[in-house]
Design a protein around this motif. Sequence first.
Motif: not given
Length: 773
Positions: A565-573
Amino acid sequence: MMSSGFSVFRVGISFVIMCSFYMPTVDSLLELSPQKYFSTLQPGKASLAYFCQADSPRTSVFLEELNEAVRPLQDYGISVAKVNCVKEEISRYCGKEKDLMKAYLFKGNILLREFPTDTLFDVNAIVAHVLFALLFNEVKYITNLEDLQNIENALKGKANIIFSYVRAIGIPVLDLTQQCRRTLMEQPLTTLNIHLFIKTMKAPLLTEVAEDPQQVSTVHLQLGLPLVFIVSQQATYEADRRTAEWVAWRLLGKAGVLLLLRDSLEVNIPQHANVVFKRAEKGVPVEFLVLHDVDLIISHVEHNTHIEEIQEDEDDDMEGPDIDVQDDEVAETVFRDRKRKLPLELTVELTEETFNATVMASDSIVLFYAGWQAVSMAFLQSYVDVAVKLKGTSTMLLTRINCADWSDVCTKQNVTEFPIVKMYKKGENPVSYAGMLGTKDLLKFIQLNRISYPVNITSIQEAEEYLSGELYKDLISYSSVSVLGLFSPTMTTAKEDFSEAGNDLKGYAITGIYSEEDVLLLSNKYAASLPALLLARHTEGKIESIPLAITRAEDIVQIVTDALLEMFPEITVENLPSYFRLQKPLLILFSDGSINPQYKKAILTLVKQKYLDSLTPCWLNLKNTPVGRRILRAYFDPLPPLPVLVLVNLHSGGQVFAFPSDQAIIEENLVLWLKKLEAGLENHITILPAQEWKPPLPAYDFLSMMDAATSQHSTRKIPKCMKETDVQENDKEQHEDKSAVRKEPIETLRIKHWNRSNWFKEAEKSFRHDKEL
């Protein structure tokens, strides 16, 4: 046949003759001799028969279920009988012993279908199989315009309505000059609407009346449809009748049309009026109109009918479902892409005869799908796209099998849902794909499975090449993190657990293991106390060490999954499920485009300083994920200017807090705001309702219903299944799943929920969705 112009069917079904049956009431299973049974068969009547020579424990359960099926089948006019064969009886039904494990469905004295008894495992299965067989026999399947024309020619003069199934989404009929008229049912496809539609088709096309229109009542009024009276007089009768017939064809299924004979009326009608319109509501006076164009008549009816429907919806206290909302977006995608020709030749189509030989001869990917299911057909497009990308570069053979045609193969392979992808390699148990149903994720799964995991690293130099990404640089684009387990040679149990975890992570991460005598040199270099994991993040050029205090396989899987998992991800479906399962409040920055680098830097700084350990910081780009606007509307009224930062506590309380819009998103302000939140000094802007997420349209939860019925049936009659270990010991099939459990024959075709062995696969499957589709 009746018709007006007809375009592509929205759901792919037109209509057909409804058959009715009459049978005397019978409460229990009839027992007859073969001669007596065949003498009772009547033309056009359906009958289900089980031929047997003697009762045995093998057949007792089936006969009990067959007895319970008597009454529900009788409600459909289908008789059920047990036929006792005698030794001197010689026929195909009382012959070999294998034939005595089948039931037979007759219509009159014509055999329609034979069923192996293990497919009729309970009363529901018996009724479902019989009704489907009858429906399949009655409904005409249309796959091209020639089929449609042949059916029309064969049935002209014999029937006004034909029940037919148009493959996929229907057949466009462009030649409107054809003699056979067609009428499209425009209402949503529900049982009630089908009933009403057929009722209107059976009503007279045109009726002559000579009475007060206010007093006239027809089946159309009873069905909630208006009446249109074409006013006629003696001098113009023939022309008026032709006009009325033309209007009747145009309004078929929408309104009743009558020819009103003015000269015979005792009631006065305004001299200028040539059309009388009567609404379906009681007590509403008729309208006298002057309409000299057929199109004006049609427009008036359609316009007023539409207004009436809107008024009904507005006056209704109960808010009904929005029919325009599609409950299944995947089905809509299949419809949209119906004309797209897929290069299916890039995948090998398997059958019952070719399945075992193919998967044994080569490393294979197998797509198990159902040709009738929208999700399967949508995913088939992604599957073929993968085949296109791998053309000429992969040693894996991409194959597919339609479980609608070869259900026995799918049952043996423990396939209980569609679509499913499995990877078969020589000497290994099949690996099931549990990721997103899209090209990108499936391609990643296939590419990462080109090698076996965990990779056995044999030297320090090889370990360094592995950690730097040089050893498998062609796979780095599919997994940006490589995991290396460090163990001393004596840590047997820990190594076994790590190997099991590496096997569970196949297709999702690159895993390797180092357990040589000089392992301490590597552990000292990276300050890792054995046993430990080294996580090489290739995009950042960093190597992180994690001690393994507990070496259970499921814990290792969780550690690796969290590391992906990324520390500050772009949330997608697609990736929301992975972050949602952490059960932490979401700190979401909504942006209408790329994120401001200063905002990203501020939040990442707080992440590294451990200020946000109890939260899941993320951001959402409304241009990439438009559903974000609907999410914001649930939080704000009216919508605020972007960017906006909110904290959503979905897992406890449902409170939503908004970062002050007059403050800059910098480290100091964020820390102060978070402290106020923790102290309870900030007010929430809204509280999300504690309700389940459901489809837009109401639907039955068939899987739950099946499980309930299965559980009840199993408790009542079915012996306990064999233990999984016993099954594995007795399983002789090389490519059977390790997790497959042999069941008694009566359980063979039961549909079960997929049993995931670890939370990682379960979390991925729970939210399977494909934005690409």
